[in-house]
Design a protein around this motif. Structure first.
Motif, PDB file in Angstrom:
ATOM      1  N   ILE A 362       0.835  -1.207   0.000  1.00 58.62           N
ATOM      2  CA  ILE A 362       0.000   0.000   0.000  1.00 58.62           C
ATOM      3  C   ILE A 362       0.870   1.256   0.000  1.00 58.62           C
ATOM      4  CG2 ILE A 362      -1.658   1.345   1.361  1.00 58.62           C
ATOM      5  CD1 ILE A 362      -2.868  -1.371   2.246  1.00 58.62           C
ATOM      6  N   LYS A 363       1.927   1.261   0.788  1.00 57.87           N
ATOM      7  CA  LYS A 363       2.836   2.420   0.831  1.00 57.87           C
ATOM      8  C   LYS A 363       3.490   2.627  -0.534  1.00 57.87           C
ATOM      9  CE  LYS A 363       3.915   2.073   5.785  1.00 57.87           C
ATOM     10  NZ  LYS A 363       2.836   1.125   6.105  1.00 57.87           N
ATOM     11  N   LYS A 364       3.893   1.533  -1.177  1.00 57.03           N
ATOM     12  CA  LYS A 364       4.505   1.636  -2.510  1.00 57.03           C
ATOM     13  C   LYS A 364       3.492   2.160  -3.528  1.00 57.03           C
ATOM     14  CE  LYS A 364       7.739  -2.180  -1.735  1.00 57.03           C
ATOM     15  NZ  LYS A 364       8.119  -3.566  -2.137  1.00 57.03           N
ATOM     16  N   ILE A 365       2.259   1.700  -3.420  1.00 55.84           N
ATOM     17  CA  ILE A 365       1.204   2.131  -4.345  1.00 55.84           C
ATOM     18  C   ILE A 365       0.968   3.630  -4.227  1.00 55.84           C
ATOM     19  CG2 ILE A 365      -1.290   1.953  -4.800  1.00 55.84           C
ATOM     20  CD1 ILE A 365      -0.976  -1.040  -3.869  1.00 55.84           C
ATOM     21  N   PHE A 366       0.868   4.138  -2.998  1.00 55.32           N
ATOM     22  CA  PHE A 366       0.664   5.570  -2.794  1.00 55.32           C
ATOM     23  C   PHE A 366       1.810   6.372  -3.397  1.00 55.32           C
ATOM     24  CE2 PHE A 366      -2.790   6.715   0.327  1.00 55.32           C
ATOM     25  CZ  PHE A 366      -3.485   5.530   0.178  1.00 55.32           C
ATOM     26  N   THR A 367       3.034   5.889  -3.182  1.00 55.74           N
ATOM     27  CA  THR A 367       4.208   6.595  -3.707  1.00 55.74           C
ATOM     28  C   THR A 367       4.194   6.614  -5.229  1.00 55.74           C
ATOM     29  OG1 THR A 367       5.486   5.910  -1.765  1.00 55.74           O
ATOM     30  CG2 THR A 367       6.728   6.675  -3.686  1.00 55.74           C
ATOM     31  N   ARG A 368       3.906   5.467  -5.844  1.00 56.36           N
ATOM     32  CA  ARG A 368       3.872   5.384  -7.303  1.00 56.36           C
ATOM     33  C   ARG A 368       2.771   6.261  -7.900  1.00 56.36           C
ATOM     34  NH1 ARG A 368       6.001   1.023  -9.876  1.00 56.36           N
ATOM     35  NH2 ARG A 368       5.431   2.242 -11.743  1.00 56.36           N
ATOM     36  N   CYS A 369       1.633   6.344  -7.196  1.00 57.90           N
ATOM     37  CA  CYS A 369       0.506   7.125  -7.699  1.00 57.90           C
ATOM     38  C   CYS A 369       0.630   8.612  -7.392  1.00 57.90           C
ATOM     39  CB  CYS A 369      -0.807   6.578  -7.124  1.00 57.90           C
ATOM     40  SG  CYS A 369      -1.203   4.905  -7.666  1.00 57.90           S
ATOM     41  N   GLY A 370       1.672   8.990  -6.686  1.00 61.57           N
ATOM     42  CA  GLY A 370       1.900  10.405  -6.386  1.00 61.57           C
ATOM     43  C   GLY A 370       0.999  10.962  -5.309  1.00 61.57           C
ATOM     44  N   ILE A 371       0.444  10.105  -4.480  1.00 61.33           N
ATOM     45  CA  ILE A 371      -0.384  10.573  -3.358  1.00 61.33           C
ATOM     46  C   ILE A 371       0.539  10.678  -2.154  1.00 61.33           C
ATOM     47  CG2 ILE A 371      -2.398  10.091  -1.916  1.00 61.33           C
ATOM     48  CD1 ILE A 371      -3.605   8.605  -4.273  1.00 61.33           C
ATOM     49  N   THR A 372       1.114  11.841  -1.981  1.00 58.22           N
ATOM     50  CA  THR A 372       2.157  12.041  -0.974  1.00 58.22           C
ATOM     51  C   THR A 372       1.893  13.266  -0.095  1.00 58.22           C
ATOM     52  OG1 THR A 372       3.464  13.323  -2.555  1.00 58.22           O
ATOM     53  CG2 THR A 372       3.902  10.952  -2.435  1.00 58.22           C
ATOM     54  N   ARG A 373       0.659  13.736  -0.075  1.00 58.54           N
ATOM     55  CA  ARG A 373       0.352  14.953   0.685  1.00 58.54           C
ATOM     56  C   ARG A 373       0.641  14.755   2.178  1.00 58.54           C
ATOM     57  NH1 ARG A 373      -4.863  14.151   2.865  1.00 58.54           N
ATOM     58  NH2 ARG A 373      -6.088  12.529   1.787  1.00 58.54           N
ATOM     59  N   ILE A 374       0.827  15.872   2.868  1.00 56.27           N
ATOM     60  CA  ILE A 374       1.144  15.865   4.293  1.00 56.27           C
ATOM     61  C   ILE A 374      -0.149  15.818   5.115  1.00 56.27           C
ATOM     62  CG2 ILE A 374       2.290  17.102   6.163  1.00 56.27           C
ATOM     63  CD1 ILE A 374       4.176  15.961   4.042  1.00 56.27           C
ATOM     64  N   VAL A 375      -0.168  14.985   6.138  1.00 59.63           N
ATOM     65  CA  VAL A 375      -1.316  14.905   7.042  1.00 59.63           C
ATOM     66  C   VAL A 375      -0.826  15.081   8.474  1.00 59.63           C
ATOM     67  CG1 VAL A 375      -2.709  13.429   5.533  1.00 59.63           C
ATOM     68  CG2 VAL A 375      -1.120  12.387   7.153  1.00 59.63           C
ATOM     69  N   GLU A 392       3.852   7.468   3.563  1.00 54.03           N
ATOM     70  CA  GLU A 392       4.753   6.818   4.513  1.00 54.03           C
ATOM     71  C   GLU A 392       4.011   6.079   5.621  1.00 54.03           C
ATOM     72  OE1 GLU A 392       7.225   9.884   6.024  1.00 54.03           O
ATOM     73  OE2 GLU A 392       8.282  10.244   4.127  1.00 54.03           O
ATOM     74  N   ILE A 393       2.760   6.448   5.850  1.00 54.13           N
ATOM     75  CA  ILE A 393       2.010   5.852   6.964  1.00 54.13           C
ATOM     76  C   ILE A 393       0.741   5.152   6.489  1.00 54.13           C
ATOM     77  CG2 ILE A 393       2.891   7.424   8.729  1.00 54.13           C
ATOM     78  CD1 ILE A 393       0.441   9.154   8.338  1.00 54.13           C
ATOM     79  N   ALA A 394       0.513   5.084   5.179  1.00 56.14           N
ATOM     80  CA  ALA A 394      -0.693   4.413   4.662  1.00 56.14           C
ATOM     81  C   ALA A 394      -0.657   2.932   5.014  1.00 56.14           C
ATOM     82  CB  ALA A 394      -0.770   4.598   3.146  1.00 56.14           C
TER      83      ALA A 394
END
Length: 449
Positions: A362-375, A392-394
């Motif tokens: 899941i963390k790799k998927i978020f990174t590849r898809c460019g979903i990296t916003r700060i929370v 990083e925390i997904a």
């Protein structure tokens, strides 16, 4: 009506006694020859009866006891013929019955000493707990075992934890021990070699992770529940938690989740160069569309899909509220299931990997898809607010929060959302999922005109 006739064996033992034999007739088709296991002087047996001597009172008394035992055994056999179906009556059945009668000590259940940790095992066996909650209690039991060993090494080598000697002061000491475990790991490695903090490893014992206030709060709540159970069953009258004020309540930050647009971005992103990651992406998207916990998702099979919806009983609450949740599938969810209809293990709903590898994917998927916003998140150990990149925390639980958060954003009805997520009405846990976003704030101020 079953009938019994007596006979006596022609063989005698070293004491000169012969065994009384019983001929049992239950029906025309069921006649059995049974060994009674009762022995006597064959000279005192004639035509199925025990002959009592006139002068020898000692022998008469012994023979009278044999007659009583024999009569009781015969009554037991006849009662068994009445109470059990004919097809269950056999040579082996009556052999066991007679052995129970003659040697009851062999079948007595030995009373197990009600030790502290023995009762903990009994609690896990008899108390209705989900798999995840039972594992949490096992973690607690291991921590208490390490605490006992720590006290033996530092204060009293003869110390044994009991229900009655664990006081309010000891709860506080146990809390201090939990906080200090990362440092104690280096000072007392033998404790962690015998009772590791992390059991899912084939390597040498791992250092315990620092425990935050939420973890210790939950640990104390489980410990208190165990004590309440023991008190209810009369195992102790001691309640160390009666005057303990240090449990507190868990504190959680505002839940973060991804929007519908971000779910769609992940679902449509081209991962053809990494087919294995694409599979886990589809599973994550499917989880976002049904909102279950990962433990429930991995237990689902083809039979979980009924009339266009998934039906399941949440494992976490099945011991308390065994409700069946029914979540309709939208077109994207149905398309994902059809895509893997022929590519999965056995009857599993989707081709799962392990929970940990799923979280890593899941963390790799978020990174590849460019979903990296700060929370903004709350550090579980320090309790301090932190800013983290969402990739990083997904994890798998983010899918559940996404389902709940996006639906609540549309309907703003906790009871309606709870019917799909499994949260009961007024649940404090569900309250954490509600996100008062900018759009909802605007709706509120618009009420003022």
């Amino acid at each position: 009506m079953a009938t019994i006739t007596r006979n006596i064996s022609t063989k005698v033992n070293t004491s000169g006694e012969a065994e009384i034999l019983l001929r049992l007739t239950v029906s025309r088709s069921l006649r059995l020859r049974l060994k009674s296991g009762i022995y006597m002087n064959p000279k005192r047996f004639k035509d199925g009866a025990i002959i009592m001597p006139r002068a020898n009172q000692k022998e008469a008394k012994a023979l009278n006891e044999i007659e009583k035992r024999l009569t009781t055994l015969e009554q037991l056999i006849v009662s068994a013929c009445i109470d059990n179906p004919p097809e269950s009556l056999s040579q082996d059945f009556f052999r066991d019955l007679i052995d129970h009668f003659n040697h009851p000590e062999k079948y007595e259940v030995k009373k197990v000493e009600l030790t502290f940790f023995g009762l903990f095992n009994e609690y896990l066996e008899k108390h209705p707990l989900s798999t995840a909650r039972a594992n949490h209690y096992r973690v607690l039991a291991r921590a208490l075992s390490r605490f006992e060993m720590y006290i033996q090494k530092t204060a009293n080598r003869n110390y044994k934890m009991t229900l009655d000697n664990f006081t309010t002061d000891w709860i506080e000491k146990f809390g201090d021990f939990l906080k200090a475990e990362p440092e104690l790991f280096d000072k007392y490695p033998e404790i962690y070699a015998e009772v590791p903090a992390v059991v899912r490893t084939q390597r040498k014992p791992k250092r315990p992770k620092p425990k935050g206030a939420n973890t210790i709060c939950c640990t104390f709540k489980r410990f208190r529940a165990f004590y309440n159970w023991c008190i209810e069953r009369g195992y102790t009258q001691n309640n160390p938690f009666a005057k303990f004020k240090g449990i507190g309540t868990e504190k959680y930050g505002r839940p973060y989740y991804i929007s519908v647009a971000e779910v769609e971005k992940i679902a449509d992103f081209d991962l053809s160069e990494n087919p294995a990651l694409a599979v886990q992406r589809d599973i994550f998207v499917f989880q976002c569309l049904i909102g279950c916990r990962v433990s429930d998702l991995m237990r689902m099979t083809d039979n979980s899909v009924i009339d266009g919806a998934v039906e399941y009983i949440p494992d976490k609450t099945k011991g308390e509220r065994p409700e069946v949740l029914r979540v309709p599938l939208n077109n994207r969810a149905k398309e994902i299931l059809s895509r893997y209809a022929d590519h999965k293990k056995g009857n599993m709903l989707l081709p799962f990997i392990s929970p940990q590898k799923y979280n890593d994917a899941i963390k790799k998927i978020f990174t590849r898809c460019g979903i990296t916003r700060i929370v903004t998140v709350l550090n579980p150990t320090t309790g301090n607010e932190e800013k983290r990149a969402i990739n990083e925390i997904a994890s798998s639980h983010l899918a559940r929060r996404t389902f709940i958060g996006n639906i609540y954003k549309e309907v703003k009805d906790p009871n309606l959302v709870g019917a799909l997520s499994g949260h009961k009405e007024g649940s404090k846990a569900f309250a954490r999922y509600r996100d008062i976003d900018e759009e909802m704030k605007q709706d509120l101020v618009n009420i003022l005109g």
